[in-house]
Design a protein around this motif. Structure first.
Motif, PDB file in Angstrom:
ATOM      1  N   ILE A   8       0.841  -1.201   0.000  1.00 39.14           N
ATOM      2  CA  ILE A   8       0.000   0.000   0.000  1.00 39.14           C
ATOM      3  C   ILE A   8       0.878   1.253   0.000  1.00 39.14           C
ATOM      4  N   GLN A   9       0.477   2.240  -0.787  1.00 37.46           N
ATOM      5  CA  GLN A   9       1.190   3.513  -0.831  1.00 37.46           C
ATOM      6  C   GLN A   9       0.526   4.497   0.130  1.00 37.46           C
ATOM      7  N   VAL A  10       1.351   5.107   0.974  1.00 38.75           N
ATOM      8  CA  VAL A  10       0.818   6.143   1.866  1.00 38.75           C
ATOM      9  C   VAL A  10       1.739   7.355   1.814  1.00 38.75           C
ATOM     10  N   PRO A  11       1.222   8.553   2.116  1.00 35.71           N
ATOM     11  CA  PRO A  11       2.087   9.741   2.145  1.00 35.71           C
ATOM     12  C   PRO A  11       3.113   9.649   3.282  1.00 35.71           C
ATOM     13  N   GLU A  12       4.100  10.525   3.226  1.00 38.30           N
ATOM     14  CA  GLU A  12       5.220  10.434   4.170  1.00 38.30           C
ATOM     15  C   GLU A  12       4.839  10.667   5.630  1.00 38.30           C
ATOM     16  N   ASN A  13       3.752  11.370   5.845  1.00 37.97           N
ATOM     17  CA  ASN A  13       3.357  11.635   7.239  1.00 37.97           C
ATOM     18  C   ASN A  13       2.475  10.538   7.830  1.00 37.97           C
ATOM     19  N   VAL A  14       2.364   9.438   7.110  1.00 37.42           N
ATOM     20  CA  VAL A  14       1.593   8.290   7.602  1.00 37.42           C
ATOM     21  C   VAL A  14       2.542   7.097   7.728  1.00 37.42           C
ATOM     22  N   SER A  15       2.394   6.348   8.813  1.00 38.39           N
ATOM     23  CA  SER A  15       3.242   5.170   9.030  1.00 38.39           C
ATOM     24  C   SER A  15       2.489   3.907   8.631  1.00 38.39           C
ATOM     25  N   ILE A  16       3.239   2.947   8.137  1.00 35.61           N
ATOM     26  CA  ILE A  16       2.599   1.698   7.727  1.00 35.61           C
ATOM     27  C   ILE A  16       3.451   0.515   8.161  1.00 35.61           C
ATOM     28  N   GLU A  17       2.777  -0.528   8.615  1.00 39.55           N
ATOM     29  CA  GLU A  17       3.427  -1.804   8.891  1.00 39.55           C
ATOM     30  C   GLU A  17       2.615  -2.876   8.175  1.00 39.55           C
ATOM     31  N   ASN A  18       3.307  -3.715   7.435  1.00 41.28           N
ATOM     32  CA  ASN A  18       2.646  -4.784   6.705  1.00 41.28           C
ATOM     33  C   ASN A  18       2.825  -6.118   7.405  1.00 41.28           C
TER      34      ASN A  18
END
Lengths: 211, 211
Positions: free
Chosen positions: A182-192
């Motif tokens: 998933i693509q998210v903007p830089e101010n959002v954190s993601i863990e897969n």
């Protein structure tokens, strides 16, 4: 203790392990622990452990080991576990339901606020105290409720759209179980959590040993 | 194509991603793909991708891109997905049930043979076609049935004991969902899915961005 900047991802990934082992020591009423003892428990070298803790300013006195309670509290603070987090789950299939039922997360201070799905058979069902709601209503829910983390358990084809909706409505953390980057903007954190990839890695390792 | 020895864990961890993206290209009837196009899809650099494929002897001709079907088959073979794997799930709680229901794994050729639990309320229940059986019977089941992979979904306190039982009865792969670093002998492969650690990493990253 102030956190230094630019902690490497490798160190960050080890923090939850420290946290888990220290929680266990606390439960067993252990007061002090040396980097050597931690090393035996966790499997990282003692020098690695000292180095990691030094990234955060160091916690121990040479030769005296670490105060377990203090270390636990510091790591808890560094991880951000002294705050509460509100979550929503999108996708109430197998994995979504399992996560909604998983009581371990409550203990960490994660508060499940809503579960969304598109399946009319699921909408209206309750998991613990939370009703499964029509995904159509997520946007208005997010407008009225502060949600920190969106847990995406929808099929691959819907995952990016759901993530966009979460991000557009102020959610800053995505925990993604869909088999998709998933693509998210830089101010959002993601863990897969890519379960299939983990299983395929296991199979590779098994075959590799077999040769 | 012969696999070179000593492929790094980082490369191995990228293989399932290649596999997933190539499967998607195949479904979309794409015949050829360049490392640049793959790079845009997957997010690794084109040079990284070429380097990774070179670890396995290289798959493409400079300037012509890769034949998607061939590349898919090769990676499938390298991962060991041209064979079938029999699995058992131990622990039919939330996560165990979700995995038993997760049809994605059937498609990869994983065949769930049995589900074990200690809870009398669960024993006798069926998930899809598989009955939940008393854990006491696992040892005799393993003596009579070749099982490749044991999927551990029991609580932390039971996980090592279950792993030992699997290993002692010839299981060569452990997929562990218990929040514990299970010890296995060198001839056994293990992959951990530590959900709590993933969630705690996410929280750290969110707080880090917030500063």
């Amino acid at each position: 203790m102030d956190k230094k900047k630019d902690i490497s991802m490798a160190v960050i990934k080890r923090l939850p392990k420290y946290y888990r082992h220290l929680a266990e020591l606390l439960r067993n009423d252990v007061d002090r622990v040396s980097s050597k003892e931690l090393s035996e428990k966790i499997g990282f070298t003692a020098s690695q452990i000292r180095q990691d803790f030094n990234c955060f300013g160091g916690f121990g006195q040479q030769g005296y080991g670490y105060n377990v309670k203090e270390l636990y509290n510091e790591i808890s603070h560094i991880l951000g576990l002294d705050k509460k987090y509100s979550t929503v789950i999108i996708g109430a299939g197998n994995i979504g339901q399992a996560l909604a039922n998983y009581s371990r997360f409550d203990k960490f201070g994660f508060d499940l606020k809503a579960i969304f799905d598109v399946n009319p058979k699921l909408i209206g069902m309750r998991i613990k105290d939370v009703e499964i709601t029509d995904l159509d209503q997520m946007e208005s829910f997010l407008a009225e409720n502060k949600v920190d983390i969106g847990i995406i358990c929808v099929p691959q084809a819907q995952a990016q759209k759901v993530a966009d909706l979460l991000v557009d409505n102020g959610v800053k953390g995505i925990w993604n179980f869909a088999p998709l980057d998933i693509q998210v903007p830089e101010n959002v954190s993601i863990e897969n959590v890519h379960l299939s990839e983990s299983l395929l890695t296991l199979v590779y390792l098994m075959n590799d040993l077999d040769k």
